[in-house]
Structures are given as structure tokens and as C-alpha cells.
Design a protein around this motif. Structure first.
Motif, PDB file in Angstrom:
ATOM      1  N   THR A 157      38.508 -35.693 -18.401  1.00  0.00           N
ATOM      2  CA  THR A 157      38.517 -35.275 -19.801  1.00  0.00           C
ATOM      3  C   THR A 157      37.960 -36.332 -20.733  1.00  0.00           C
ATOM      4  OG1 THR A 157      40.801 -36.022 -20.058  1.00  0.00           O
ATOM      5  CG2 THR A 157      40.462 -33.711 -19.470  1.00  0.00           C
ATOM      6  N   ALA A 158      38.060 -37.597 -20.379  1.00  0.00           N
ATOM      7  CA  ALA A 158      37.571 -38.659 -21.267  1.00  0.00           C
ATOM      8  C   ALA A 158      36.052 -38.637 -21.380  1.00  0.00           C
ATOM      9  CB  ALA A 158      38.041 -40.020 -20.778  1.00  0.00           C
ATOM     10  N   THR A 159      35.367 -38.052 -20.405  1.00  0.00           N
ATOM     11  CA  THR A 159      33.908 -38.027 -20.433  1.00  0.00           C
ATOM     12  C   THR A 159      33.371 -36.608 -20.639  1.00  0.00           C
ATOM     13  OG1 THR A 159      33.798 -37.842 -18.025  1.00  0.00           O
ATOM     14  CG2 THR A 159      33.697 -40.075 -18.973  1.00  0.00           C
ATOM     15  N   THR A 160      34.115 -35.777 -21.307  1.00  0.00           N
ATOM     16  CA  THR A 160      33.654 -34.421 -21.590  1.00  0.00           C
ATOM     17  C   THR A 160      32.320 -34.496 -22.329  1.00  0.00           C
ATOM     18  OG1 THR A 160      35.894 -33.568 -21.721  1.00  0.00           O
ATOM     19  CG2 THR A 160      34.184 -32.258 -22.775  1.00  0.00           C
ATOM     20  N   THR A 161      31.312 -33.859 -21.769  1.00  0.00           N
ATOM     21  CA  THR A 161      29.977 -33.908 -22.353  1.00  0.00           C
ATOM     22  C   THR A 161      29.819 -32.859 -23.444  1.00  0.00           C
ATOM     23  OG1 THR A 161      29.051 -32.304 -20.796  1.00  0.00           O
ATOM     24  CG2 THR A 161      29.033 -34.636 -20.120  1.00  0.00           C
ATOM     25  N   TRP A 162      28.781 -33.061 -24.233  1.00  0.00           N
ATOM     26  CA  TRP A 162      28.457 -32.063 -25.256  1.00  0.00           C
ATOM     27  C   TRP A 162      28.081 -30.745 -24.594  1.00  0.00           C
ATOM     28  CZ3 TRP A 162      29.917 -32.256 -30.024  1.00  0.00           C
ATOM     29  CH2 TRP A 162      30.153 -33.486 -30.631  1.00  0.00           C
ATOM     30  N   ALA A 163      27.413 -30.808 -23.453  1.00  0.00           N
ATOM     31  CA  ALA A 163      27.027 -29.581 -22.744  1.00  0.00           C
ATOM     32  C   ALA A 163      28.257 -28.801 -22.287  1.00  0.00           C
ATOM     33  CB  ALA A 163      26.135 -29.913 -21.553  1.00  0.00           C
ATOM     34  N   THR A 164      29.252 -29.511 -21.789  1.00  0.00           N
ATOM     35  CA  THR A 164      30.491 -28.862 -21.362  1.00  0.00           C
ATOM     36  C   THR A 164      31.212 -28.250 -22.560  1.00  0.00           C
ATOM     37  OG1 THR A 164      30.701 -30.410 -19.526  1.00  0.00           O
ATOM     38  CG2 THR A 164      32.685 -29.216 -20.159  1.00  0.00           C
ATOM     39  N   ALA A 165      31.256 -28.984 -23.654  1.00  0.00           N
ATOM     40  CA  ALA A 165      31.893 -28.470 -24.871  1.00  0.00           C
ATOM     41  C   ALA A 165      31.142 -27.258 -25.407  1.00  0.00           C
ATOM     42  CB  ALA A 165      31.966 -29.567 -25.931  1.00  0.00           C
ATOM     43  N   GLN A 177      29.362 -25.176 -23.641  1.00  0.00           N
ATOM     44  CA  GLN A 177      29.620 -24.069 -22.726  1.00  0.00           C
ATOM     45  C   GLN A 177      30.984 -23.440 -23.019  1.00  0.00           C
ATOM     46  OE1 GLN A 177      29.790 -25.176 -18.573  1.00  0.00           O
ATOM     47  NE2 GLN A 177      29.576 -23.071 -17.895  1.00  0.00           N
ATOM     48  N   ALA A 178      31.991 -24.255 -23.237  1.00  0.00           N
ATOM     49  CA  ALA A 178      33.323 -23.745 -23.579  1.00  0.00           C
ATOM     50  C   ALA A 178      33.286 -22.993 -24.900  1.00  0.00           C
ATOM     51  CB  ALA A 178      34.328 -24.896 -23.651  1.00  0.00           C
ATOM     52  N   THR A 179      32.547 -23.524 -25.866  1.00  0.00           N
ATOM     53  CA  THR A 179      32.432 -22.878 -27.173  1.00  0.00           C
ATOM     54  C   THR A 179      31.698 -21.552 -27.052  1.00  0.00           C
ATOM     55  OG1 THR A 179      32.433 -25.051 -28.218  1.00  0.00           O
ATOM     56  CG2 THR A 179      31.693 -23.201 -29.571  1.00  0.00           C
ATOM     57  N   LEU A 180      30.660 -21.518 -26.242  1.00  0.00           N
ATOM     58  CA  LEU A 180      29.921 -20.274 -26.022  1.00  0.00           C
ATOM     59  C   LEU A 180      30.810 -19.228 -25.376  1.00  0.00           C
ATOM     60  CD1 LEU A 180      27.240 -18.816 -26.297  1.00  0.00           C
ATOM     61  CD2 LEU A 180      26.576 -19.755 -24.077  1.00  0.00           C
ATOM     62  N   HIS A 181      31.652 -19.637 -24.445  1.00  0.00           N
ATOM     63  CA  HIS A 181      32.602 -18.713 -23.817  1.00  0.00           C
ATOM     64  C   HIS A 181      33.535 -18.130 -24.867  1.00  0.00           C
ATOM     65  CE1 HIS A 181      36.346 -17.642 -21.720  1.00  0.00           C
ATOM     66  NE2 HIS A 181      35.517 -17.216 -20.777  1.00  0.00           N
ATOM     67  N   VAL A 208      29.972 -25.587 -35.737  1.00  0.00           N
ATOM     68  CA  VAL A 208      31.163 -26.275 -36.256  1.00  0.00           C
ATOM     69  C   VAL A 208      32.240 -26.408 -35.178  1.00  0.00           C
ATOM     70  CG1 VAL A 208      33.075 -26.075 -37.914  1.00  0.00           C
ATOM     71  CG2 VAL A 208      30.731 -25.595 -38.647  1.00  0.00           C
ATOM     72  N   THR A 209      32.367 -25.401 -34.318  1.00  0.00           N
ATOM     73  CA  THR A 209      33.458 -25.387 -33.345  1.00  0.00           C
ATOM     74  C   THR A 209      33.181 -26.246 -32.110  1.00  0.00           C
ATOM     75  OG1 THR A 209      34.010 -23.171 -34.117  1.00  0.00           O
ATOM     76  CG2 THR A 209      35.033 -23.860 -32.082  1.00  0.00           C
ATOM     77  N   THR A 210      31.924 -26.460 -31.766  1.00  0.00           N
ATOM     78  CA  THR A 210      31.614 -27.253 -30.568  1.00  0.00           C
ATOM     79  C   THR A 210      32.235 -28.653 -30.618  1.00  0.00           C
ATOM     80  OG1 THR A 210      29.629 -25.970 -30.090  1.00  0.00           O
ATOM     81  CG2 THR A 210      29.749 -28.166 -29.119  1.00  0.00           C
ATOM     82  N   PRO A 211      32.103 -29.422 -31.701  1.00  0.00           N
ATOM     83  CA  PRO A 211      32.757 -30.738 -31.709  1.00  0.00           C
ATOM     84  C   PRO A 211      34.292 -30.644 -31.676  1.00  0.00           C
ATOM     85  CG  PRO A 211      31.418 -30.439 -33.703  1.00  0.00           C
ATOM     86  CD  PRO A 211      31.258 -29.218 -32.860  1.00  0.00           C
ATOM     87  N   VAL A 212      34.829 -29.594 -32.248  1.00  0.00           N
ATOM     88  CA  VAL A 212      36.285 -29.394 -32.188  1.00  0.00           C
ATOM     89  C   VAL A 212      36.706 -29.199 -30.734  1.00  0.00           C
ATOM     90  CG1 VAL A 212      38.183 -27.849 -32.850  1.00  0.00           C
ATOM     91  CG2 VAL A 212      36.410 -28.435 -34.522  1.00  0.00           C
ATOM     92  N   ASN A 213      35.970 -28.340 -30.020  1.00  0.00           N
ATOM     93  CA  ASN A 213      36.297 -28.105 -28.615  1.00  0.00           C
ATOM     94  C   ASN A 213      36.111 -29.361 -27.773  1.00  0.00           C
ATOM     95  OD1 ASN A 213      37.195 -25.482 -28.766  1.00  0.00           O
ATOM     96  ND2 ASN A 213      35.162 -24.618 -28.535  1.00  0.00           N
ATOM     97  N   ARG A 214      35.085 -30.133 -28.066  1.00  0.00           N
ATOM     98  CA  ARG A 214      34.863 -31.382 -27.307  1.00  0.00           C
ATOM     99  C   ARG A 214      36.047 -32.328 -27.512  1.00  0.00           C
ATOM    100  NH1 ARG A 214      31.437 -36.522 -27.938  1.00  0.00           N
ATOM    101  NH2 ARG A 214      31.114 -37.124 -25.771  1.00  0.00           N
TER     102      ARG A 214
END
Length: 151
Positions: A6-14, A16-20, A129-135
Motif C-alpha cells: 500500500t505504501a507504493t500505490t501507483t497513480w495507475a493503480t489509483a 484503475q480503482a477510480t475508474l472501477h 478529483v477522486t483519483t488522488p483521494v483514492n490513491r
């Protein structure tokens, strides 16, 4: 955490989660706006319907995935609530604020570009706006990180 750092959660992963999350929210948001507009529901009623449906479809999409991992319905609901509540809330605040702020958007009809354009713009801004929140949530083992434990 199922092998996810979790400490290295990438922007791409965030993203992807936001897109879901956005997928479920968008289904509910668009359906609510279409139904509210088509039936002549008052603007406030249309927004409330859209928000309710965004949460329903957002949670349902997450639950569908985690139910496949063998969780009970109650456990899947708890995972969905933990994973998506903050993300859906941020998305709904942002996308509804954008639609309300665009002059005439809530009064636009289904055959007008303003109806569809304002929805598309609002959802795109909500994603950004939500992607950085999810990251940030995922880096702390919260939010969509809760779903990864069940994949």
C-alpha cells in the motif's frame, strides 16, 4: 493485504480503482438523470435520484466482484461500504456540483447536447478529483485496497 504494497500505490493503480468506482457511479448517475428528466421530476428530485442510484450501482459493482471470491452477502456488503463510500461520496459531490453549476444543464432535455455534455464533463472532472483521494486511501490500506484482499 494479499501481496499489495500500500505504501507504493501507483497513480495507475489509483486511476484503475477510480475508474472501477466511476463505472458504477456513472451508471447510476446517468440513469437517475435520464429517468428524472424523462419523467419531469423536479431538479432536486432528479439529483437525489441520481445520487441514490450512483451509490446503489457503485456498491453493487464492487459486491459482484467480491462475491465471486466466496464472501457471504453481508461480508461483501461490508467490503463494498469500506471500499467505496468515500470515493462515491467525493464523486457525487463533484459531479453534481458541476452539473448544477452549468447554466441550464438541469433543465436540458434528453435530446440536447447540454444534457449529455454536462454529464460527461461532470464525470470526467469527478474522475480527476477522486483519483488522488483514492490513491491516498489505498496508500493507507483503506478504500479500494479493501477489495484487493478478496481478489
Amino acid at each position: 493485504m494479499s501481496g499489495h504494497d500500500t505504501a507504493t500505490t501507483t497513480w495507475a493503480t489509483a486511476a484503475q480503482a477510480t475508474l472501477h468506482c466511476l463505472t458504477g457511479c456513472a451508471i447510476g448517475e446517468v440513469l437517475g438523470m435520464v429517468v428524472g428528466t424523462a419523467t419531469g421530476l423536479h431538479n432536486a428530485g432528479t439529483v437525489v435520484l441520481s445520487i441514490v442510484l450512483a451509490f446503489v450501482f457503485g456498491y453493487a459493482l464492487t459486491m459482484r466482484g467480491v462475491l465471486r471470491s466466496g464472501l457471504s452477502l453481508g461480508a461483501a456488503l461490508r467490503v463494498a461500504l469500506a471500499a467505496d463510500t468515500v470515493s462515491i461520496t467525493v464523486m457525487e459531490i463533484v459531479d453534481n456540483t458541476v452539473v448544477v453549476a452549468i447554466p441550464g444543464a438541469l433543465d436540458a432535455q434528453l435530446d440536447q447536447w447540454l444534457f449529455w455534455g454536462s454529464l460527461a464533463l461532470s464525470l470526467a472532472i469527478a474522475f480527476v478529483v477522486t483519483t488522488p483521494v483514492n490513491r491516498a486511501l489505498m496508500r493507507r490500506g483503506l478504500g479500494h485496497a479493501k477489495v484487493h484482499a478478496h481478489h
